[in-house]
Design an enzyme around this catalytic site. Structure first.
Site, short mmCIF file in Angstrom:
data_model
loop_
_atom_site.label_atom_id
_atom_site.label_comp_id
_atom_site.label_asym_id
_atom_site.label_seq_id
_atom_site.Cartn_x
_atom_site.Cartn_y
_atom_site.Cartn_z
N ARG A 194 -1.79 -4.73 -26.16
CA ARG A 194 -1.70 -6.19 -26.14
C ARG A 194 -0.38 -6.59 -25.49
O ARG A 194 0.65 -5.96 -25.74
CB ARG A 194 -1.75 -6.76 -27.57
N GLU A 226 -2.65 -14.51 -20.76
CA GLU A 226 -3.58 -14.14 -19.68
C GLU A 226 -4.49 -15.31 -19.34
O GLU A 226 -4.83 -16.09 -20.23
CB GLU A 226 -4.41 -12.93 -20.13
N HIS A 263 -6.68 -6.99 -17.31
CA HIS A 263 -7.25 -6.69 -18.64
C HIS A 263 -8.65 -6.06 -18.51
O HIS A 263 -9.64 -6.66 -18.92
CB HIS A 263 -7.29 -7.95 -19.52
C1 DGY Z 1 -10.24 -5.01 -26.57
O1 DGY Z 1 -11.45 -4.79 -26.69
O2 DGY Z 1 -9.58 -5.53 -27.47
C2 DGY Z 1 -9.56 -4.60 -25.31
O3 DGY Z 1 -8.43 -5.34 -25.08
C3 DGY Z 1 -10.48 -4.65 -24.15
O4 DGY Z 1 -9.92 -4.05 -23.03
#
Ligand code: DGY
Length: 322
Positions: A239, A268, A287
């Site tokens: 994150r 983002e 991402h």
């Molecule tokens: C999630 O599923 O939380 C991830 O960030 C996806 O890439």
């Protein structure tokens, strides 16, 4: 009367079809992320909610829900949901771990390889017509992976899958985790437990695999970067908020660390004017940790299964809290 389900964004056709067989389904067709005002008006009378990692499902929003039984998120991360409050309200929360482990570990390793071998940087050089000389002693040289130390912060499913990949490339692997894994597992994975301080000071590459919590918020900041090797790289597929982005920009600009590979950001999406975009020593991805055709389909399947169980008062296959 059919139960009502709201999706903050469309899922695969097969998943929507499945949902429509059972429920009265509404899919947000407007702005993404769905504005809070819209989410709040929709959540009021639905039985189930399907959301994404950028939707903020907070206490105030949940308080408006009169019938909500389940929140099923299309992600492994659930830091966007106040899960403690959901439990208090007896709202089940489903998420999608396991199926995205390999895809995310692959992406972390791609960023690592790219950062050390400067593939994206080379791609930009060619596209911008700047490839003028070939094959010099110092031209576009990267670094060997063999013998380098990879420090994995968070040895959960994804961290372990990354360790397997790194082992195949003859990297040395150290890790730090809230709980140390058993000695036999350490041996089979070829990993060595170290303190956080050692992890950051001894690694040539640090890869982050911890969730975003109060404890991990901005744990990578200028102080951390100063303790890392000047030649080291930071890889983040967890994150964005685990890293103080402003400090990272400073560290990359001033060469306090050598480079970074990032799939996640504080806020983002980032725009082309973001300070990170101006830097050469960072590889950026939008991402896409779990973003493979196969994985995303499996995630949709689980999201629907979690919803089906939770909406009927049962525990989702992958459930947060209870
Ligand atoms: C999630 O599923 O939380 C991830 O960030 C996806 O890439």
């Amino acid at each position: 009367m059919r139960k009502k389900v709201f999706l903050t964004r469309a899922l695969h056709d097969f998943a929507l079809k499945e949902l429509k067989k059972k429920y009265q389904v509404e899919v947000n067709s407007g702005k993404i992320p769905v504005p809070q005002t819209k989410l709040r008006s929709k959540i009021k009378d639905v039985d189930g909610l399907i959301c994404f990692p950028y939707d903020n499902i907070n206490k105030e929003t949940m308080d408006l829900a009169e019938n909500l039984k389940v929140i099923s998120t299309y992600s492994v991360g659930f830091d966007h949901i106040d899960t403690k409050y959901a439990k208090e309200k007896k709202i089940r929360v489903g998420y999608t771990p396991e199926v995205l482990t390999d895809a995310t570990a692959d992406l972390a390793f791609s960023l690592l390889l790219d950062a050390l071998r400067r593939v994206s940087e080379g791609d930009k050089i060619i596209r911008n017509g700047k490839w003028k000389v070939i094959y010099g002693a110092y031209d576009y040289v990267g670094l060997d992976l063999r013998g380098k130390t990879l420090g994995i912060l968070g040895l959960g499913r994804i961290g372990k899958a990354l360790a397997k990949r790194a082992k195949a490339f003859d990297m040395k692997i150290i890790y730090h985790n809230r709980n140390r894994i058993s000695k036999s597992k350490e041996k089979s994975l070829g990993v060595k437990y170290v303190s956080f301080e050692r992890l950051i000071s001894q690694s040539d590459v640090v890869s982050v695999h911890v969730p975003h919590t109060k404890e991990t918020d901005k744990m990578f900041n200028i102080k951390t970067f100063r303790k890392m090797k000047k030649t080291s790289f930071l890889i983040n597929t967890s994150r964005g908020k685990v890293v103080n982005e402003k400090d990272l920009v400073t560290a990359l600009k001033k060469k306090i660390i050598a480079g970074a590979g990032l799939d996640v950001f504080e806020k983002e999406p980032i725009s082309k004017n973001h300070p990170l975009v101006k830097l050469q020593n960072v590889v950026l991805a939008p991402h896409i940790g779990s973003s493979t055709k196969e994985t995303r389909a499996k995630m949709a399947e689980i999201t629907v299964k979690n919803l089906n169980l939770g909406i009927n008062g049962k525990k989702p296959i992958y459930s947060v809290g209870y």
